[in-house]
Motif scaffolding. Structure first.
Motif, PDB file in Angstrom:
ATOM      1  N   GLU A  50     -21.208 110.627 -63.061  1.00  0.00           N
ATOM      2  CA  GLU A  50     -22.109 110.086 -62.380  1.00  0.00           C
ATOM      3  C   GLU A  50     -23.016 111.165 -61.881  1.00  0.00           C
ATOM      4  N   ARG A  53     -25.609 111.168 -64.899  1.00  0.00           N
ATOM      5  CA  ARG A  53     -26.603 110.103 -64.768  1.00  0.00           C
ATOM      6  C   ARG A  53     -27.440 110.104 -63.629  1.00  0.00           C
ATOM      7  N   PHE A  54     -27.090 110.584 -62.392  1.00  0.00           N
ATOM      8  CA  PHE A  54     -27.992 110.856 -61.070  1.00  0.00           C
ATOM      9  C   PHE A  54     -29.060 111.658 -61.568  1.00  0.00           C
ATOM     10  N   LYS A  55     -28.650 112.687 -61.888  1.00  0.00           N
ATOM     11  CA  LYS A  55     -29.578 113.972 -62.225  1.00  0.00           C
ATOM     12  C   LYS A  55     -30.768 113.586 -63.337  1.00  0.00           C
ATOM     13  N   ILE A  56     -30.313 112.843 -64.334  1.00  0.00           N
ATOM     14  CA  ILE A  56     -31.081 112.320 -65.424  1.00  0.00           C
ATOM     15  C   ILE A  56     -32.015 111.438 -65.101  1.00  0.00           C
ATOM     16  N   SER A  57     -31.579 110.278 -63.984  1.00  0.00           N
ATOM     17  CA  SER A  57     -32.462 109.224 -63.552  1.00  0.00           C
ATOM     18  C   SER A  57     -33.434 109.869 -62.489  1.00  0.00           C
ATOM     19  N   ASN A  58     -32.911 110.957 -61.886  1.00  0.00           N
ATOM     20  CA  ASN A  58     -34.091 111.578 -60.967  1.00  0.00           C
ATOM     21  C   ASN A  58     -34.928 112.551 -61.046  1.00  0.00           C
ATOM     22  N   SER A  59     -34.652 113.045 -62.283  1.00  0.00           N
ATOM     23  CA  SER A  59     -35.437 114.283 -62.849  1.00  0.00           C
ATOM     24  C   SER A  59     -35.724 114.235 -64.308  1.00  0.00           C
ATOM     25  N   SER A  60     -36.547 115.177 -64.688  1.00  0.00           N
ATOM     26  CA  SER A  60     -36.378 115.042 -66.457  1.00  0.00           C
ATOM     27  C   SER A  60     -35.522 115.901 -66.836  1.00  0.00           C
ATOM     28  N   PRO A  61     -34.849 115.623 -67.998  1.00  0.00           N
ATOM     29  CA  PRO A  61     -33.897 116.192 -68.607  1.00  0.00           C
ATOM     30  C   PRO A  61     -34.131 117.664 -68.822  1.00  0.00           C
TER      31      PRO A  61
END
Length: 113
Positions: A50, A53-61
């Motif tokens: 989770e 997923r949260f970090k990927i959806s809220n910032s660039s990889p």
């Protein structure tokens, strides 16, 4: 004064009942411990997923600290290996006790048919 046979059987019955109760408690505690350890380890992996997923959806990889996530993942894997070393004998013991109980209950059921 001699003990009567009925007194002896009552005493043996009480002791056997106490032993059976303690054994049942230990059997259930062992099963519960295995379940709780398994669920807690699985939930830790779900939580890490989770977070990723949260970090990927809220910032660039590219901006995600992948080293920290990898370090956390490695620590969790080491924890699982240590838990596996401890819990594996309990799982084997629990399976053996469960199979024994199934066999005993089945033989008692067949006996009464």
């Amino acid at each position: 004064m001699k003990a009567r046979p009925s007194d002896y059987k009552l005493f043996v019955g009480i002791i056997a009942s106490i032993i059976r109760t303690v054994a049942t408690f230990n059997w259930n505690f062992c099963d519960l411990l295995i379940i709780l350890v398994s669920i807690s380890l699985a939930e830790r992996y779900k939580h890490l997923n989770e977070v990723v997923r949260f970090k990927i959806s809220n910032s660039s990889p590219k901006r995600i600290n992948w080293r920290k996530i990898k370090k956390t993942y490695i620590m969790m894997n080491e924890l699982v290996k240590e838990a596996d070393d401890i819990v594996s004998p309990l799982i084997l013991l629990s399976c053996c006790v469960n199979v024994y109980q199934i066999c005993v209950q089945t033989s008692e059921g067949i006996r009464y048919l």
